[in-house]
Design an enzyme around this catalytic site. Structure first.
Site, short mmCIF file in Angstrom:
data_model
loop_
_atom_site.label_atom_id
_atom_site.label_comp_id
_atom_site.label_asym_id
_atom_site.label_seq_id
_atom_site.Cartn_x
_atom_site.Cartn_y
_atom_site.Cartn_z
N ASN A 127 9.40 5.10 -9.28
CA ASN A 127 10.22 5.23 -8.07
C ASN A 127 9.94 4.06 -7.12
OD1 ASN A 127 11.24 5.96 -5.50
ND2 ASN A 127 11.16 8.13 -6.04
N GLY A 131 10.32 3.67 -4.13
CA GLY A 131 9.78 4.10 -2.84
C GLY A 131 8.40 4.71 -2.96
N GLU A 132 7.90 4.85 -4.17
CA GLU A 132 6.57 5.44 -4.34
C GLU A 132 5.61 4.41 -4.96
OE1 GLU A 132 6.61 9.67 -5.51
OE2 GLU A 132 8.77 9.67 -5.23
N MET A 133 5.42 4.47 -6.28
CA MET A 133 4.46 3.54 -6.87
C MET A 133 5.13 2.23 -7.29
SD MET A 133 2.44 6.58 -8.83
CE MET A 133 0.90 5.85 -9.40
N HIS A 170 5.04 2.50 -1.75
CA HIS A 170 4.85 1.05 -1.84
C HIS A 170 5.35 0.35 -0.59
CE1 HIS A 170 4.39 -2.82 -3.79
NE2 HIS A 170 5.58 -3.16 -3.31
#
Lengths: 331, 331
Positions: free
Chosen positions: B121, B123-125, B81
């Protein structure tokens, strides 16, 4: 119940269309393309899904023209390299072959001319055409396939965009319920949808949204009767012609599959079809639609959803040791 | 030519395996899963491709586990993201059902436990499980499908991850040339590939990379003989256990389709198979491989590429007017 519905529809239809032949309707059924070079379209499909056509190795054509969700990204404006915020709403690639020009401002006159744009746009895929050519030339599977399609090994942006455009020509969506109705299946749409179609014609929406793609055939000003209070800096056709009178002139979007291509307008400011229809009525036609009228038009618009492209997820040929590396975290 | 090759292969094979039955080889052919709930897997496939499971509405499971390119993203570390740089190389989802635990550090003990991680997460989705549930519940097409699969309307993260895991179980890649050889087709691999397999066993690569998935069955230290000079801060299993001795202990990656899943290692620092084999030889086995040996092992590894998942690109049910909007440009 089905029989009753059928009979009602027939009667209503007769009243609506005043006995007109289907051929005389201002909206035409979509005809699938006849002359597709299948091998070229298959190659184009791979390129359309290939993130190596972006600097990051992360963004493909399908990222913003996602064929799982109506050929757009369902975002107000798109996300480009390094998470840059795009200036405009991604138009759907579905039925884009039916539009008279490409991009909201019409700056490309063909699918092929369009396809090279985002690849090299620093705010989108942020590659260069030269690097795209270099990357593809380093991939043995592509070299073989370009040779099969074009007769020799040369891989250049002209062929790349030619193949992508050939694939995009296949992305039409026939067999919507409304098209079935146009072709004579009186049971294909509901009374509410037919009422919506009648209003769509009577109110004048049809003067811009007509033909096979229900739009995509002209430029028109956003805010013809009432001024459009834009938050977005996009000025439309003026960016191409430089003329003040072209400010807010945009290509009329095609309304096929509009149920899937939210949010709406060039700036994505209308989140729902209900809102979009309301704004269009007021700004373009000077009409404040009642809730019933709005719901009828929305129902009609939802009958324009056709068969979505159905194909096996493409498998991309792997890079070789010589393939230039993606640079996701470079500006 | 084909006949000659065949005869040579048979002779070579006899020499290599010393007459061993195929069943006694340390690598086993992949068997497609027998008990798949098809309806649940179809739902899981949609969820796997659905970018609405991310805060931005732009990132789906398939963004970093891209099934067009080997179930990974072919990036050193992934993009999350807001274009955040991920801490680790995305492991392929292909054959992940065959691994004994999930993630490089093994912090999830099942595909289902894994699937919830990236969604939430930051830092991810970067979504929350609660919002994922709210989004899906607002989409009529999903409500219908969850009811068909699970018997009632409830949509919660448990069912979401259950369905995604069921889809992931289908992502095995049988019928690699090496598996065909294991099953008795002596023509399926070349002399060079068989020589590579022999070295792979003789040098001891096989002690970690064995079984159906050629890895994925144990934790091992990166840098057993020679220290691994990492640029990445990832410490592996230590992050889970807190124990110093678990520093740099990573799940041994499965080597199926390794030709497609470049770059290599938990930090993606090895760009090519040649480099990865060289580093593994030195750091794990204390062996400096000759160019010929390296090329033979690389050739063997490329024979592990199996049938990639073949399915029609899923069509996702459209959002409703009540669906929470994506927030691509919020932190």
């Amino acid at each position: 119940m089905a029989v009753k519905k059928c009979v009602t529809a027939v009667i209503f239809l007769a009243a609506t269309t005043a006995g007109a032949a289907w051929a005389e309707e201002p909206i035409k059924p979509i005809t699938p393309p006849k002359e597709i070079n299948q091998a070229k379209a298959e190659l184009g499909k791979k390129l359309f899904f290939d993130p190596r056509l972006s600097k990051s190795g992360f963004i493909s054509c399908n990222s913003c023209h996602n064929l799982s969700i109506g050929g757009s990204d369902n975002l107000k404006t798109s996300i480009g390299h390094n998470w840059q915020k795009g200036p405009i709403n991604a138009p759907t690639v579905l039925n884009s072959s039916l539009s008279f020009v490409q991009f909201w401002d019409g700056r490309a006159d063909s699918l092929k001319a369009q396809a090279g744009g985002p690849i090299a746009n620093p705010g989108e895929m942020a590659l260069t055409h030269a690097l795209a050519e270099g990357i593809l030339t380093s991939i043995p599977g592509y070299v073989t396939e370009f040779k099969q399609v074009f007769g020799d090994n040369k891989i250049d942006i002209d062929r790349v965009t030619d193949a992508i455009a050939e694939f995009e020509k296949t992305l039409v969506t026939p067999n919507s319920r409304f098209d079935k109705w146009l072709l004579g299946d009186v049971k294909a749409v509901t009374e509410q949808e037919l009422a919506g179609y009648k209003l769509f014609k009577d109110f004048g929406c049809i003067s811009c949204h007509y033909g096979e793609s229900v739009g995509g055939g002209t430029f028109h000003k956003m805010g013809m009767v009432e001024e459009y209070k834009a938050k977005s800096p996009a000025e439309g056709r003026k960016a191409v012609t430089g003329k003040d009178e072209d400010r807010f002139m945009f290509k009329v979007p095609n309304l096929r599959n509009v149920e899937l291509t939210y949010p709406y307008f060039h700036d994505g400011e209308a989140e729902t079809l209900t809102e979009a229809v309301d704004v269009m009525g007021r700004l373009q036609l000077g009409k404040k639609l009642s809730d019933t009228e709005n719901a009828q038009i929305v129902a009609f618009l939802k009958s324009l959803t056709g068969d979505q492209p159905a194909f096996t997820l493409p498998m991309l040929p792997p890079s070789s040791d010589k393939t230039p590396q993606p640079k996701p975290f470079e500006e």
